[in-house]
Design a protein around this motif. Structure first.
Motif, PDB file in Angstrom:
ATOM      1  N   ASP A  77     100.480 111.484 101.672  1.00  0.00           N
ATOM      2  CA  ASP A  77      99.526 112.303 102.422  1.00  0.00           C
ATOM      3  C   ASP A  77      98.121 111.715 102.444  1.00  0.00           C
ATOM      4  N   ALA A  78      98.028 110.404 102.436  1.00  0.00           N
ATOM      5  CA  ALA A  78      96.725 109.743 102.477  1.00  0.00           C
ATOM      6  C   ALA A  78      96.455 109.215 103.877  1.00  0.00           C
ATOM      7  N   ALA A  79      95.216 108.877 104.140  1.00  0.00           N
ATOM      8  CA  ALA A  79      94.844 108.285 105.426  1.00  0.00           C
ATOM      9  C   ALA A  79      93.666 107.339 105.216  1.00  0.00           C
ATOM     10  N   LEU A  80      93.664 106.260 105.957  1.00  0.00           N
ATOM     11  CA  LEU A  80      92.577 105.292 105.906  1.00  0.00           C
ATOM     12  C   LEU A  80      91.773 105.392 107.195  1.00  0.00           C
ATOM     13  N   VAL A  81      90.453 105.488 107.046  1.00  0.00           N
ATOM     14  CA  VAL A  81      89.556 105.489 108.199  1.00  0.00           C
ATOM     15  C   VAL A  81      88.543 104.370 108.013  1.00  0.00           C
ATOM     16  N   MET A  82      88.487 103.473 108.977  1.00  0.00           N
ATOM     17  CA  MET A  82      87.518 102.384 108.974  1.00  0.00           C
ATOM     18  C   MET A  82      86.561 102.584 110.152  1.00  0.00           C
ATOM     19  N   ALA A  90      82.705 100.009 107.261  1.00  0.00           N
ATOM     20  CA  ALA A  90      82.870 100.828 106.060  1.00  0.00           C
ATOM     21  C   ALA A  90      84.227 101.510 106.126  1.00  0.00           C
ATOM     22  N   GLY A  91      84.815 101.742 104.971  1.00  0.00           N
ATOM     23  CA  GLY A  91      86.128 102.373 104.936  1.00  0.00           C
ATOM     24  C   GLY A  91      86.179 103.532 103.959  1.00  0.00           C
ATOM     25  N   THR A  92      86.992 104.518 104.288  1.00  0.00           N
ATOM     26  CA  THR A  92      87.187 105.683 103.420  1.00  0.00           C
ATOM     27  C   THR A  92      88.677 105.988 103.326  1.00  0.00           C
ATOM     28  N   LEU A  93      89.123 106.264 102.118  1.00  0.00           N
ATOM     29  CA  LEU A  93      90.503 106.665 101.896  1.00  0.00           C
ATOM     30  C   LEU A  93      90.528 108.166 101.640  1.00  0.00           C
ATOM     31  N   PHE A  94      91.293 108.880 102.442  1.00  0.00           N
ATOM     32  CA  PHE A  94      91.416 110.330 102.302  1.00  0.00           C
ATOM     33  C   PHE A  94      92.706 110.625 101.537  1.00  0.00           C
ATOM     34  N   ILE A  95      92.588 111.434 100.479  1.00  0.00           N
ATOM     35  CA  ILE A  95      93.717 111.664  99.583  1.00  0.00           C
ATOM     36  C   ILE A  95      93.958 113.157  99.382  1.00  0.00           C
ATOM     37  N   GLN A  96      95.081 113.488  98.764  1.00  0.00           N
ATOM     38  CA  GLN A  96      95.445 114.884  98.559  1.00  0.00           C
ATOM     39  C   GLN A  96      94.406 115.638  97.717  1.00  0.00           C
TER      40      GLN A  96
END
Length: 246
Positions: A77-82, A90-96
């Protein structure tokens, strides 16, 4: 009877063999992969969803290859947004988010601070994903998406994957949104193997040989398929494969 179904599954069983010493994929490697992908983008927001939490306990969770390739992150259930603008990425990892009931069964999830320490990426909870992406798109940046479909033949506008559904919601909220498919660029990067990746592939092939030899030595008329499968998977795991892949 040892069926073709079992043979195909077991050939895939060692696809994620544990890297041999000296051949680990490092966080610097993951960062370089993300940089290479974003080098194909002039400016914009790139999004890639990881695999979802399984609804049952079998088969076990397995991360989508594109997501693993770019992040090395193996939780669901994660997602990567660059985001790239003005030449800066810049990048962000979205996690549970925390969930005591889920963690009772599946184990404690990592925190955003732990993710940042491990990967160098900023991290937020995934219930913030859509508002953040919606806000970024509102600035006029185009959207790039790497498909999270199981395989290429399932990539279509009506795909039921989480990533496809997310893109549809964003397009509904932003009429005229320019969405680009970044899947070919990501697949082109994955086609070029580093020395570490080649070493892992060689280890996987070596483990596959051991599994097939074990089966050939043990098989006899009247053998049940599940017995052969169990022996082959045992040999895979004994020699360093992480898990079978179905």
């Amino acid at each position: 009877m040892f069926s073709m179904h079992v043979l195909v599954n077991t050939l895939l069983a060692i696809a994620c063999a544990t890297p041999p010493a000296g051949a680990q994929i490092t966080q610097a490697d993951y960062s370089a992969r993300r940089d290479a992908l974003m080098a194909t983008v002039d400016s914009g927001v790139l999004i890639l969803a990881g695999a979802r939490e399984p609804t049952g306990h079998y088969p076990s969770f397995q991360q989508r290859p594109p997501f693993r390739y770019l992040t090395g992150f193996l939780e669901p259930d994660a997602a990567l947004v660059m985001v790239k603008r003005g030449g800066h990425t810049a990048g962000t990892l979205f996690i549970q988010p925390p969930d005591a009931r889920r963690e009772f069964y599946n184990g404690t999830r990592v925190t955003p601070d732990e993710v940042t320490h491990e990967t160098g990426l900023a991290a937020r909870r995934n219930n913030e994903l859509e508002p953040v992406v919606d806000s970024l798109i509102g600035t006029g940046l185009p959207l790039f998406a790497v498909s999270d479909a199981q395989s290429e033949e399932f990539v279509s506008d009506d795909s039921l994957s989480y990533g496809s559904a997310l893109i549809r919601r964003l397009k509904t909220a932003h009429p005229g949104l320019d969405v680009h498919d970044a899947t070919p660029a990501e697949e082109a990067l994955r086609a070029k193997k580093s020395a570490a990746e080649i070493a892992i592939m060689q280890k996987a092939a070596d483990i596959s040989v051991l599994g097939h030899r074990a089966v050939l030595q043990a098989v006899h008329p009247g053998e049940n398929e599940y017995e052969i499968q169990a022996l082959m998977e045992y040999t895979f795991r004994k020699n360093g494969a992480e898990r079978p892949s179905y």
